[in-house]
Design a protein around this motif. Structure first.
Motif, PDB file in Angstrom:
ATOM      1  N   VAL A 158       0.841  -1.204   0.000  1.00 45.93           N
ATOM      2  CA  VAL A 158       0.000   0.000   0.000  1.00 45.93           C
ATOM      3  C   VAL A 158       0.872   1.248   0.000  1.00 45.93           C
ATOM      4  CG1 VAL A 158      -1.527   1.399   1.452  1.00 45.93           C
ATOM      5  CG2 VAL A 158      -2.065  -0.998   1.040  1.00 45.93           C
ATOM      6  N   GLY A 358     -13.043   0.393   9.199  1.00 41.57           N
ATOM      7  CA  GLY A 358     -13.265  -0.133   7.858  1.00 41.57           C
ATOM      8  C   GLY A 358     -14.092  -1.401   7.866  1.00 41.57           C
ATOM      9  N   LYS A 370      -9.454  -5.974   4.687  1.00 47.85           N
ATOM     10  CA  LYS A 370     -10.002  -4.639   4.913  1.00 47.85           C
ATOM     11  C   LYS A 370      -9.138  -3.590   4.230  1.00 47.85           C
ATOM     12  CE  LYS A 370      -9.389  -3.048   9.263  1.00 47.85           C
ATOM     13  NZ  LYS A 370      -9.253  -3.080  10.734  1.00 47.85           N
ATOM     14  N   CYS A 371      -9.666  -2.376   4.153  1.00 49.88           N
ATOM     15  CA  CYS A 371      -8.968  -1.307   3.446  1.00 49.88           C
ATOM     16  C   CYS A 371      -8.026  -0.558   4.382  1.00 49.88           C
ATOM     17  CB  CYS A 371      -9.970  -0.307   2.876  1.00 49.88           C
ATOM     18  SG  CYS A 371     -11.125  -1.062   1.745  1.00 49.88           S
ATOM     19  N   GLN A 388      -8.161   6.236   0.312  1.00 45.95           N
ATOM     20  CA  GLN A 388      -8.377   4.892   0.817  1.00 45.95           C
ATOM     21  C   GLN A 388      -7.801   3.895  -0.183  1.00 45.95           C
ATOM     22  OE1 GLN A 388     -12.428   3.416   1.148  1.00 45.95           O
ATOM     23  NE2 GLN A 388     -11.982   2.839   3.270  1.00 45.95           N
ATOM     24  N   VAL A 389      -7.123   2.871   0.326  1.00 45.73           N
ATOM     25  CA  VAL A 389      -6.563   1.845  -0.553  1.00 45.73           C
ATOM     26  C   VAL A 389      -7.146   0.498  -0.141  1.00 45.73           C
ATOM     27  CG1 VAL A 389      -4.470   0.816  -1.442  1.00 45.73           C
ATOM     28  CG2 VAL A 389      -4.435   3.174  -0.611  1.00 45.73           C
ATOM     29  N   CYS A 390      -7.823  -0.162  -1.083  1.00 54.62           N
ATOM     30  CA  CYS A 390      -8.436  -1.444  -0.743  1.00 54.62           C
ATOM     31  C   CYS A 390      -7.719  -2.586  -1.452  1.00 54.62           C
ATOM     32  CB  CYS A 390      -9.910  -1.422  -1.131  1.00 54.62           C
ATOM     33  SG  CYS A 390     -10.853  -0.335  -0.065  1.00 54.62           S
TER      34      CYS A 390
END
Lengths: 391, 426
Positions: A158, A358, A370-371, A388-390
């Motif tokens: 991420v 999240g 989860k994100c 937000q990074v999922c």
């Protein structure tokens, strides 16, 4: 004289025993164990856990108990101190499981305690959820052990992707504590992710230090000379201000990026203006939060006087998760073995749980999908939501 | 208020007299009698403990003599007192008294037959008591196991800090070397290890620790006192850093998944062997030479004691047992990491040695057992526990500067003697 005292003491004893025998609690109590470091090297973590748990219990009591399958149950929290030690955490877990006969256990927080304690929980077939531990061994091959934070193998990429897109960086530098398992693990996952995208040797400086070091100028000088585009330092709030300030003194003006361990209110207090504008990845953003997250933060802040760290938020989610699992279970039979099995199965089957950190769904391993959130430290020193990074 | 206090202090004096008169009635009870009493008491608790506890309003039998109720459920304290009195104190006292003459006769006969037989019978009884006591509540099992391991650690450190009179701070290092050495054998070396490998693994752990001790000893034994303390402290940190940088044992993440072999009988047997060998060691000529080196190295040298070799042997011997204890610890917890073996561990083992008493095997056992049980019993006090225990240590240092049972020989035969020999035998 002496005899009279003896007799009265005996009488008192008998009376109070009778009272205790009559007043003993009924069967409609659900006990939940909390295994937290209230003393030892990291009492702040234990405090956050305890406060979040107290708030949750308040809610339950205000509602008159926990409703399972149309029946109200009183909830009792049994909190044990693990002194931030592995031995003590194992003893505490054994006590909670066999002596206090809890339905499930929340904690321990740090991997150093969660890994051995998870073994005890798994051997005794008792569900355990660690709100904070990121070591893969905590849940590995343990069907009874779960956790709520995302794992380092997810967080590393991420940060790597974020830095590539945001700064257009091609060369990275890493500064981490080689003696602490969390920073070391994350530093390695980050490096692997970065070199996969940018080719071998694109992490131009991979510098380390040891816990409690105060002077990072040697490592930072090296990093500066390496020509890196940014520094990734997955350190704790006590070290980050020193690193950032020393880097700025050496003339470093490129970005410094961090991980969820930055997410403490103390960070900004210690860092002052030096940390403004920096980014880190974490579980949730306190500033500008909405809905349930905001409600939790405001309530915590009002009650205890500071914005909760991620430990508090994750513990809160863990408790709600436990609550949902117990309710999904549908029926509390009073037979612990059956109820624990039922709660474990319910936990494993939870889909799209809406937590304040999240949405979560569990993998068969007991880890959540989860994100992550990228947070920017604003000029006012608040942790602002950036993106937000999922997975 | 003041009248009450006076009354209290008066009663205190009377209480002591009363206590002495009660205690004197048990003068003729030998160790065997106490063990028989305890065995029957745990048997009784095993049979009716739980229903009795529920009758008294408790969910479960109190695990550690009711101490866990102090803060959490104070209204249950009277119930706990009654429970402990009925389940533990009364049966032990009654049976010890009732079987005194039988126990004395048996103890005499056993000792006459052979000391070894007598020791074996006592140990079997002791094991049976521990086994049943732990079987009642699994929580006791882990407490007992860790306490037994603490006994080995404390004893081994007492060899250096008590008998040799040096202040060594390298014990956490030795324990971690032993823990990692043994774990490497059981996890990494063999794919499908059999439990018979465990003694070998423990010995390997001990040897690794002894080799580590050799590394400290060579450069540092030219110094004494504070300097040795500092070098040995440095060693602890070096070992910690060393393991943190060893990738194949997991580095700072630690090493987990040790097989579950450190069961109660294994830990019990190892502890007994350790006590036996260390006790023999300190009572041997080498042990006496060690005391001579402590009291005056130059004089000992003049009296033909090879001081360098004596010190070296004792140091390696001490490290070996610390390593064995480390191996056991790793297999009880099934997880070890370098951070566990730092300053906190050092403070713990030093406290046990100095609390129990220097230069004394009994002292080490007393120190390890009391501090371990106390730490567990006071658990509900949370942060206050760390005020109560250090306070006790300070008081101890003021009133008994060398510890509870210092400078006392552990004479096993005297311990097993019947208590009526003067009347019946001569």
């Amino acid at each position: 004289m002496n005899k009279r005292i003896l007799v009265s003491i005996l009488l008192l004893l008998v009376l109070s025993v009778l009272l205790a025998a009559c007043g003993g609690g009924g069967n409609d109590v659900i006990r939940i164990g909390i295994n937290a470091p209230l003393t030892g090297d990291n009492p702040k973590v234990g405090e956050g856990t305890k406060y979040a748990a107290e708030m949750w219990l308040e809610d339950i009591n205000a509602a008159g108990g926990l409703e399972v399958g149309g029946k109200m149950y009183q909830v009792e929290l049994v909190t044990e101190d693990n002194e931030y030690k592995a031995e003590s955490a194992t003893k505490a877990n054994t006590k909670l499981i066999t002596q206090d006969e809890v339905l499930l256990i929340i904690g321990p927080q740090s991997s150093q305690q969660a890994v051995p304690a998870g073994g005890v929980a798994n051997d005794n077939k008792t569900p355990m959820i660690s709100p904070w531990s990121t070591n893969p061994n905590t849940t590995l091959n343990r069907p009874w052990v779960f956790r709520t934070p995302f794992l380092d193998p997810f967080q590393g990429p991420v940060v790597a992707n974020f830095a590539t897109e945001q700064f257009g960086a091609t060369k990275a530098a890493v500064l981490y504590d080689v003696a602490s398992d969390y920073p070391k693990g994350l530093a390695e996952f980050f490096k692997a992710a970065w070199e996969e995208n940018h080719g071998a040797g694109s992490v131009v400086a991979f510098e380390s230090f040891t816990t409690k070091d105060q002077d990072f100028s040697a490592q930072l000088t090296k990093i500066k000379e390496s020509g890196a585009d940014f520094i990734f330092t997955p350190q704790y709030y006590s070290e980050v201000p020193l690193i950032v300030q020393q880097a700025h003194e050496l003339g470093w003006d490129k970005p410094i990026v961090g991980s969820d361990s930055w997410g403490s209110a103390e960070l900004v207090n210690l860092c002052g203006d030096d940390c403004d504008g920096l980014f880190f990845s974490t579980h949730y953003a306190a500033a500008g939060a909405t809905g349930a997250t905001k409600a939790f933060i405001d309530r915590y802040n009002e009650k205890y006087g500071y914005v909760p760290d991620d430990v508090g938020a994750l513990t809160w989610d863990t408790l709600l998760l436990a609550q949902q699992a117990i309710q999904d279970c549908g029926e509390i039979t009073g037979d612990l073995a059956v109820d624990r099995q039922c709660v474990r199965d319910a936990l494993a089957n939870i889909k799209d749980f809406h937590g304040i950190t999240g949405d979560m769904t569990f993998t068969p391993e007991g880890d959540p999908i989860k994100c992550a959130v990228i947070v920017r430290i604003s000029d006012a020193g608040e942790f602002e939501f950036f993106e937000q990074v999922c997975p | 208020m003041t009248a009450q206090t006076i009354q209290k202090s008066k009663n205190g004096g009377r209480l002591r007299l009363w206590w002495q008169s009660v205690w004197s009635r048990f003068d003729d009870v030998p160790l065997l009698g106490w063990l028989i009493g305890a065995l029957v008491a745990v048997g009784l608790e095993y049979a009716v403990g739980r229903p009795f506890a529920q009758l008294l309003g408790m969910r479960k039998s109190p695990a550690l003599f009711g101490f866990l109720f102090i803060l959490k459920e104070p209204w249950l304290i009277p119930s706990a007192i009654v429970y402990v009195a009925v389940m533990t104190i009364l049966p032990i006292a009654a049976l010890a008294k009732a079987t005194a003459s039988f126990a004395n006769k048996t103890a005499t006969a056993l000792l006459r037959a052979s000391t070894l037989l007598s020791v074996a019978v006592h140990l079997i009884l002791l094991y049976a008591i521990l086994y049943i006591w732990c079987d009642i509540l699994p929580y006791r099992l882990i407490v007992v196991k860790l306490t037994l391991i603490a006994i080995v650690i404390t004893l081994s450190l007492n060899v250096v800090n008590g008998y040799m009179g040096e202040f060594s701070c390298s014990h956490p290092g030795f324990i971690s070397l032993g823990a990692y050495g043994a774990s490497v054998v059981t996890i990494l070396v063999f794919d499908d290890p059999s439990p018979w490998l465990f003694p070998l693994a423990l010995i390997v752990g001990g040897i690794v620790a002894a080799l580590g001790a050799l590394l400290v000893a060579i450069p540092s034994f030219r110094t004494r006192g504070d300097y040795l303390a500092i070098i040995s402290l440095a060693f602890t940190f070096i070992i910690k850093s060393f393991i943190e940088n060893l990738e194949f044992v997991g580095g700072p993440r630690g090493l987990g998944g040790q097989p579950n072999w450190a069961s109660l009988p294994v830990v019990f047997i190892v502890t007994i062997i350790a006590i036996w060998i260390i006790n023999n060691f300190v009572r041997s000529i080498l042990g006496k030479a060690l005391n001579a080196v402590r009291d005056n190295e130059a004089a000992a040298d003049a009296m033909t004691v090879n001081t360098q070799r004596t010190k070296m042997t004792a140091f390696l011997f001490s490290a070996f047992w610390a390593g064995v204890a480390g191996g056991l610890l790793a297999h009880v917890l099934a997880f070890i990491n370098p951070a566990s073996f730092g300053l906190q561990k050092l403070a713990e083992v030093l406290a046990m040695v100095y609390f129990g008493g220097l230069n004394s095997v009994v002292g080490s056992i007393v120190g390890a057992v009391s501090l371990n049980l106390l730490g567990e019993m006071l658990r509900p006090l949370e942060i206050w526990k760390w005020i109560v225990i250090p306070l006790m240590l300070i008081l101890m240092m003021i009133y008994r500067p060398t510890g509870l049972v210092a400078f006392k020989e552990f004479d096993i035969v005297a311990l097993l003697q019947p208590k009526q020999t003067t009347k019946g035998e001569q």
